[in-house]
Design a protein around this motif. Sequence first.
Motif, short mmCIF file in Angstrom:
data_model
loop_
_atom_site.label_atom_id
_atom_site.label_comp_id
_atom_site.label_asym_id
_atom_site.label_seq_id
_atom_site.Cartn_x
_atom_site.Cartn_y
_atom_site.Cartn_z
N HIS A 6 7.42 3.31 3.66
CA HIS A 6 6.58 4.21 4.45
C HIS A 6 5.23 4.34 3.73
CE1 HIS A 6 5.67 8.74 5.35
NE2 HIS A 6 4.83 7.95 5.98
N CYS A 7 4.19 3.86 4.39
CA CYS A 7 2.84 4.00 3.85
C CYS A 7 1.92 4.53 4.93
CB CYS A 7 2.32 2.67 3.29
SG CYS A 7 2.01 1.40 4.55
N ALA A 8 0.72 4.88 4.56
CA ALA A 8 -0.25 5.42 5.52
C ALA A 8 -1.64 5.37 4.90
CB ALA A 8 0.11 6.86 5.89
N ASP A 9 -2.64 5.55 5.76
CA ASP A 9 -4.03 5.73 5.32
C ASP A 9 -4.49 4.62 4.37
OD1 ASP A 9 -4.63 8.51 6.51
OD2 ASP A 9 -2.71 8.79 5.49
N ILE A 10 -4.38 3.40 4.87
CA ILE A 10 -4.82 2.25 4.09
C ILE A 10 -6.34 2.24 3.98
CG2 ILE A 10 -4.91 -0.28 4.03
CD1 ILE A 10 -2.17 -0.29 5.40
N HIS A 11 -7.03 2.54 5.07
CA HIS A 11 -8.50 2.54 5.10
C HIS A 11 -9.05 1.22 4.57
CE1 HIS A 11 -9.14 6.74 6.38
NE2 HIS A 11 -8.01 6.98 5.73
#
Length: 427
Positions: A6-11
């Motif tokens: 679960h990852c997020a907000d790579i930008h």
Amino acid sequence: MFKFIHCADIHLDSPLRGLEKYEGAPVDEIRGAVRRAMNHLFELAIEEKVTFVLIAGDIYDGKWDDHQTGLYFVKWLSRFHEHDIPVYAITGNHDAANKMTKFLHLPSNPNGQAVMLSSQFAETVRLDDIGVAIHGRGFADQEERENLVLDYPTPVSGYFNIGMLHTSLDGAVGGEHQRYAPCSPADLWQREYQYWALGHVHTRKHHHKPDQTPIVFPGNLQGRHVRETGPKGCELVTVDNAGNVSLSFQTLDVFRFEICDVDVGGVREPDEVFGRFNEAMQPLVTTANGLPIAVRVIVSGASEAHNRWLSDLETWQQSIRANAFSIDADVWIEKVQFKTQPLRTLSAEDMSEGAIAELMRCFEEAQDGGDLVSELLAELEPLRKKLPIELQSDHDQWIPGDAASLREILAEVQPMLLQRLMTENQR
């Protein structure tokens, strides 16, 4: 048993504007850090033999300068697909702000399912071979103000149900993040899912107790500026055959930002600041574990040396930068701030009348949110608009465009002005 990331907000390819204004800034190293962190995530997925990967919004960072950003993401996805690992993602507010994301064709997952879940309704993706149901909805518009969770479907009976959402989550957001798709932990628990994969807040945080369904912000993959400090990465989630969840945070960053608080309380000679600085830096160097780090140094405390530091502030700031070269680590000093106080306290006479009293009243009014802040911003706005656009939107603004930034600058200059007035009064 199965595992997922679960990852997020790579930008991806965040522009990191403003670094060029700092002498010696490792611009190229910082600009490429997000892509290298993404490579670490791929390597982790292979090493841990994960079943799938979840991205809870903000793959991109708003408008692209060209199509290379999107093409890089497609290539990165293809690496997972070559190893038969599906990736499921939702759009966040930054993704919705980029019109090109709507026209970029992403390759389908190895099982034929789409990578991106719908941004028009709460969609459910079923992985029947492992008994997993993934529910999620992305942002159709940049500013999503509705509680999207209310329309999420009921859990699939007998499956491990995962909710994906890009949200501010009531009580989770600081000044860096807008209040988007607001909801409460209670709203999430009412769906009776077994895991909530959230994004939007860049600081890793869990909003559940040990006996509750996990509600997890993994934070972003890679810090991009000094307001995103500490280790960054993703959550490695393991689900056993009984449906029990265990979480393991995995660091993926390749460049780290930190705040170094240097307490000079009781210091008598100005040169003693170097020893205090070296002591404060050691824990940061240790926890960085060999990574290069960018550090903002904040010197504070009441000291007899206060007047001497502030009388030649630029020299002392540069001296601390020079002292950092003696540290056995890859350290770049992003900024040095002196927020020290003199040992002499303000007398009742100081506070009752004169220039010092007037100065203190002005600063107190500014910090309390009085009309003074609005008046100052209005005076500064014509000058701010003359700056290049990249400097107007810089995280460390040259000329503040909002109340919070102006108050931060005022808090920094207050002790310098006060010291000069007190020195004049002593003559």
